[in-house]
Design a protein around this motif. Structure first.
Motif, PDB file in Angstrom:
ATOM      1  N   HIS A  69       0.820  -1.206   0.000  1.00  0.00           N
ATOM      2  CA  HIS A  69       0.000   0.000   0.000  1.00  0.00           C
ATOM      3  C   HIS A  69       0.856   1.258   0.000  1.00  0.00           C
ATOM      4  CE1 HIS A  69      -2.346  -3.073   2.482  1.00  0.00           C
ATOM      5  NE2 HIS A  69      -2.964  -3.021   1.313  1.00  0.00           N
ATOM      6  N   SER A  70       0.379   2.298  -0.606  1.00  0.00           N
ATOM      7  CA  SER A  70       1.083   3.579  -0.622  1.00  0.00           C
ATOM      8  C   SER A  70       0.547   4.536   0.440  1.00  0.00           C
ATOM      9  CB  SER A  70       0.957   4.231  -2.005  1.00  0.00           C
ATOM     10  OG  SER A  70      -0.407   4.436  -2.345  1.00  0.00           O
ATOM     11  N   CYS A  71      -0.564   4.178   1.078  1.00  0.00           N
ATOM     12  CA  CYS A  71      -1.134   5.016   2.138  1.00  0.00           C
ATOM     13  C   CYS A  71      -1.957   4.140   3.078  1.00  0.00           C
ATOM     14  CB  CYS A  71      -1.990   6.135   1.566  1.00  0.00           C
ATOM     15  SG  CYS A  71      -3.391   5.549   0.600  1.00  0.00           S
ATOM     16  N   MET A  72      -2.383   4.722   4.186  1.00  0.00           N
ATOM     17  CA  MET A  72      -3.176   4.001   5.168  1.00  0.00           C
ATOM     18  C   MET A  72      -4.520   3.562   4.572  1.00  0.00           C
ATOM     19  SD  MET A  72      -1.940   3.515   8.245  1.00  0.00           S
ATOM     20  CE  MET A  72      -0.662   4.117   9.375  1.00  0.00           C
ATOM     21  N   GLN A  73      -4.868   2.312   4.823  1.00  0.00           N
ATOM     22  CA  GLN A  73      -6.164   1.784   4.397  1.00  0.00           C
ATOM     23  C   GLN A  73      -7.126   1.937   5.579  1.00  0.00           C
ATOM     24  OE1 GLN A  73      -6.241   0.592   0.997  1.00  0.00           O
ATOM     25  NE2 GLN A  73      -4.318   1.725   1.274  1.00  0.00           N
ATOM     26  N   LYS A  74      -8.089   2.837   5.445  1.00  0.00           N
ATOM     27  CA  LYS A  74      -8.918   3.237   6.584  1.00  0.00           C
ATOM     28  C   LYS A  74     -10.102   2.291   6.796  1.00  0.00           C
ATOM     29  CE  LYS A  74      -7.671   8.086   6.039  1.00  0.00           C
ATOM     30  NZ  LYS A  74      -8.176   9.469   5.815  1.00  0.00           N
ATOM     31  N   GLY A  75     -10.540   2.224   8.035  1.00  0.00           N
ATOM     32  CA  GLY A  75     -11.689   1.409   8.393  1.00  0.00           C
ATOM     33  C   GLY A  75     -12.373   1.979   9.613  1.00  0.00           C
ATOM     34  N   SER A  76     -13.506   1.392   9.991  1.00  0.00           N
ATOM     35  CA  SER A  76     -14.231   1.846  11.175  1.00  0.00           C
ATOM     36  C   SER A  76     -15.085   0.703  11.701  1.00  0.00           C
ATOM     37  CB  SER A  76     -15.117   3.056  10.844  1.00  0.00           C
ATOM     38  OG  SER A  76     -16.070   2.706   9.859  1.00  0.00           O
ATOM     39  N   LEU A  77     -15.707   0.929  12.830  1.00  0.00           N
ATOM     40  CA  LEU A  77     -16.570  -0.088  13.419  1.00  0.00           C
ATOM     41  C   LEU A  77     -17.775  -0.372  12.526  1.00  0.00           C
ATOM     42  CD1 LEU A  77     -16.759   1.045  17.146  1.00  0.00           C
ATOM     43  CD2 LEU A  77     -15.397  -0.802  16.212  1.00  0.00           C
ATOM     44  N   LYS A  79     -21.706  -1.003  11.781  1.00  0.00           N
ATOM     45  CA  LYS A  79     -22.842  -0.209  12.260  1.00  0.00           C
ATOM     46  C   LYS A  79     -23.422  -0.750  13.568  1.00  0.00           C
ATOM     47  CE  LYS A  79     -24.272   1.390   7.693  1.00  0.00           C
ATOM     48  NZ  LYS A  79     -25.354   1.420   6.685  1.00  0.00           N
ATOM     49  N   ASP A  80     -23.310  -2.041  13.769  1.00  0.00           N
ATOM     50  CA  ASP A  80     -23.879  -2.650  14.974  1.00  0.00           C
ATOM     51  C   ASP A  80     -23.230  -2.117  16.248  1.00  0.00           C
ATOM     52  OD1 ASP A  80     -25.488  -4.146  13.337  1.00  0.00           O
ATOM     53  OD2 ASP A  80     -24.161  -5.889  13.341  1.00  0.00           O
ATOM     54  N   TYR A  81     -21.987  -1.660  16.148  1.00  0.00           N
ATOM     55  CA  TYR A  81     -21.254  -1.241  17.341  1.00  0.00           C
ATOM     56  C   TYR A  81     -21.082   0.269  17.448  1.00  0.00           C
ATOM     57  CZ  TYR A  81     -19.988  -6.178  17.544  1.00  0.00           C
ATOM     58  OH  TYR A  81     -20.028  -7.550  17.598  1.00  0.00           O
ATOM     59  N   ARG A  82     -21.508   1.010  16.439  1.00  0.00           N
ATOM     60  CA  ARG A  82     -21.295   2.453  16.488  1.00  0.00           C
ATOM     61  C   ARG A  82     -22.207   3.099  17.516  1.00  0.00           C
ATOM     62  NH1 ARG A  82     -21.151   3.561   9.974  1.00  0.00           N
ATOM     63  NH2 ARG A  82     -19.296   2.280   9.559  1.00  0.00           N
ATOM     64  N   PRO A  83     -21.659   3.963  18.369  1.00  0.00           N
ATOM     65  CA  PRO A  83     -22.495   4.648  19.360  1.00  0.00           C
ATOM     66  C   PRO A  83     -23.374   5.705  18.695  1.00  0.00           C
ATOM     67  CG  PRO A  83     -20.252   5.507  19.409  1.00  0.00           C
ATOM     68  CD  PRO A  83     -20.240   4.337  18.476  1.00  0.00           C
ATOM     69  N   LYS A  84     -24.474   6.049  19.335  1.00  0.00           N
ATOM     70  CA  LYS A  84     -25.354   7.069  18.800  1.00  0.00           C
ATOM     71  C   LYS A  84     -24.638   8.414  18.796  1.00  0.00           C
ATOM     72  CE  LYS A  84     -29.677   4.862  20.238  1.00  0.00           C
ATOM     73  NZ  LYS A  84     -30.911   4.999  21.024  1.00  0.00           N
ATOM     74  N   TYR A  85     -24.949   9.199  17.787  1.00  0.00           N
ATOM     75  CA  TYR A  85     -24.302  10.504  17.643  1.00  0.00           C
ATOM     76  C   TYR A  85     -24.707  11.443  18.763  1.00  0.00           C
ATOM     77  CZ  TYR A  85     -22.980  15.007  15.656  1.00  0.00           C
ATOM     78  OH  TYR A  85     -22.433  16.243  15.458  1.00  0.00           O
ATOM     79  N   ASP A  86     -23.716  12.047  19.363  1.00  0.00           N
ATOM     80  CA  ASP A  86     -23.948  13.018  20.429  1.00  0.00           C
ATOM     81  C   ASP A  86     -23.012  14.196  20.166  1.00  0.00           C
ATOM     82  OD1 ASP A  86     -23.333  14.415  22.996  1.00  0.00           O
ATOM     83  OD2 ASP A  86     -24.840  13.028  23.755  1.00  0.00           O
ATOM     84  N   LYS A  87     -23.552  15.355  19.833  1.00  0.00           N
ATOM     85  CA  LYS A  87     -22.735  16.497  19.435  1.00  0.00           C
ATOM     86  C   LYS A  87     -21.740  16.902  20.520  1.00  0.00           C
ATOM     87  CE  LYS A  87     -22.993  21.170  17.567  1.00  0.00           C
ATOM     88  NZ  LYS A  87     -23.888  22.277  17.157  1.00  0.00           N
TER      89      LYS A  87
END
Length: 357
Positions: A69-77, A79-87
Motif C-alpha cells: 500500500h502507498s497510504c493508510m487503508q482506513k476502516g471503522s466499526l 454499524k452494529d457497534y457504532r455509538p449514537k451521535y452526540d454532538k
C-alpha cells in the motif's frame, strides 16, 4: 464508549481484509498515534506494517503494509457497534484528540532535539577536551570497513576524488550511544541544509552500518532514532562535477537511488560524470527527486534547468523499488527510470558482476 475488546476485534478483522497478518503477541495501542509493527513474513527486526486507532469518542482506524500500500487503508466499526451521535460528546472527543496531538508534537520535537545533540556527539571527531577521538576523520582510510569491502566499493570514493564524509566509530562515549565501535557512520543532508564546508553544519540525519555480521549474515543498517528522514539523502558528488554554483557546467544528469553501496556503484558505472544522491529507501525517492527538481528549476537564470533527474531503481522481487521509482517518473520529477538487467539485482549487484569501474 465502545468496549476495547470490540474495537480490537474489529481492527483485526480490518487487517484480515487487507491480507495483513501480524506476528504473534501483537496487541494494538488505541491512543491515535501511528505505530510500526512486524508482519508475519517479515525478516527479523523488520516492521513492514503501520497502523493507528482513534478510540476517543468515535472510533476509526487505519493500517497498511508498506510492500502493498502507498497510504493508510482506513476502516471503522461496523454499524452494529457504532455509538449514537452526540454532538457534545463528539466535540469533546475532537478537543481531546487535538490536545493529545499537540502534546505528542511537543514531545516529538523535544525528542528530536535531544537525538540531534546525541547524534552530533557521536559523529564528532574529538571530545570536548580534544583528547579522545570518537570517530575517524574524513581522510581516514574508511575503505577498510567490512561493509564497503563486501560490496566491492571500498576504492570508489578515492577513485572519484569524492569528498565523502564517511566516518568510523573509534571510541564508545557512553552506554547510551546509538552506534558502536567499528560502525560506519554515513551523514545525511537535506536540500534545505544550505552550504557549508563543515558537514556537521549540514547534517540532518545519520545512517549507521555495523562493522560485524548479524545472525542473518548481514551488516545491520539503522538510522538515528527520533530524527525524521523524509527528504534526507547521502550526497555523492565527484570532484569533477563540482563548480562555483554547486555543479560544473558539464553536469547533465543527476542520479537518485536508494542505498549508499548502490550509489557508489553508479558513480563507477557512469565514469564519475554525474552526481548521485542516495535516498536511503524507495519511499524517500520521490521526496528527494521533488525537492531537487524544484531547486534546479528555480536556479537563477535557469542555469541548471536542463539537468535531468534519473531514478536508478532496485529491481527487487517484491516490486517495491520499481513501483516507487515509477511513481517519481509519473509525477514528473524525473525523466525516466533505469533498472539493472536481471530481476533481484540492484546496481551494486550489477557493478560487482560487470566490474566496469
Amino acid at each position: 464508549m465502545v468496549d476495547e475488546s470490540i474495537i480490537v476485534e474489529q481492527f483485526f478483522s480490518h487487517l484480515a481484509n487487507l491480507g495483513i497478518t501480524p506476528k504473534e503477541n501483537f496487541y494494538p495501542e488505541l491512543d491515535g498515534q501511528t505505530y510500526r509493527f512486524s508482519i508475519d513474513d517479515d525478516k527479523s527486526g523488520a516492521k513492514s506494517g503501520a497502523y493507528y486507532i482513534h478510540a476517543d469518542g468515535f472510533v476509526n482506524f487505519g493500517a497498511m503494509d508498506f510492500r502493498k500500500h502507498s497510504c493508510m487503508q482506513k476502516g471503522s466499526l461496523s454499524k452494529d457497534y457504532r455509538p449514537k451521535y452526540d454532538k457534545k460528546q463528539y466535540e469533546k472527543a475532537i478537543e481531546e484528540s487535538r490536545r493529545r496531538a499537540a502534546e505528542r508534537a511537543k514531545q516529538d520535537k523535544e525528542n528530536e532535539a535531544r537525538a540531534r545533540v546525541q547524534m552530533m556527539k557521536e559523529f564528532t571527531i574529538y571530545d570536548r577536551e580534544q583528547r579522545v577521538i570518537i570517530s575517524s576523520g574524513k581522510n581516514t582510510r574508511y575503505e577498510n570497513h567490512p561493509y564497503l569491502k563486501a560490496k566491492g566499493v571500498e576504492q570508489i570514493p578515492f577513485t572519484a576524488n569524492l569528498n565523502a564524509e564517511f566516518r568510523v566509530k573509534v571510541n564508545q562515549t557512553s552506554n547510551d550511544d546509538f552506534s558502536h565501535v567499528g560502525d560506519l557512520l554515513i551523514p545525511l543532508v537535506h536540500i534545505d541544509s544550505g552550504y557549508s564546508p563543515y558537514i556537521e553544519e549540514r547534517m540532518r540525519g545519520l545512517q549507521v552500518i555495523s562493522g560485524k555480521l548479524n545472525h542473518e549474515g548481514k551488516y545491520q543498517k539503522s538510522f538515528y532514532k527520533n530524527i525524521p528522514l523524509q527528504g534526507c539523502y547521502c550526497e555523492l558528488i565527484p570532484h569533477q562535477c563540482r563548480g562555483d554554483n554547486g555543479f560544473s557546467d558539464k553536469v547533465k544528469i543527476i542520479f537518485i537511488c536508494e542505498g549508499v553501496a548502490t550509489g557508489l556503484s553508479l558513480l563507477a558505472l557512469t565514469d564519475f560524470e554525474s552526481p548521485v544522491f542516495c535516498a536511503m529507501s524507495c519511499h524517500n525517492l520521490i521526496n528527494v527527486a521533488k525537492a531537487w527538481r524544484l531547486k534546479l528549476d528555480k536556479q537563477v537564470d535557469g542555469l541548471f534547468k536542463n539537468i535531468q533527474i534519473i531514478i536508478a531503481g532496485d529491481y527487487d522481487y517484491s516490486g517495491r523499488g520499481v513501483k516507487s521509482a515509477q511513481e517519481v517518473v509519473d509525477a514528473g520529477y524525473a525523466v525516466k527510470m533505469i533498472l539493472p538487467p536481471v530481476i533481484g539485482q540492484d546496481f551494486n549487484d550489477y557493478y560487482i558482476t560487470t566490474r566496469r569501474a
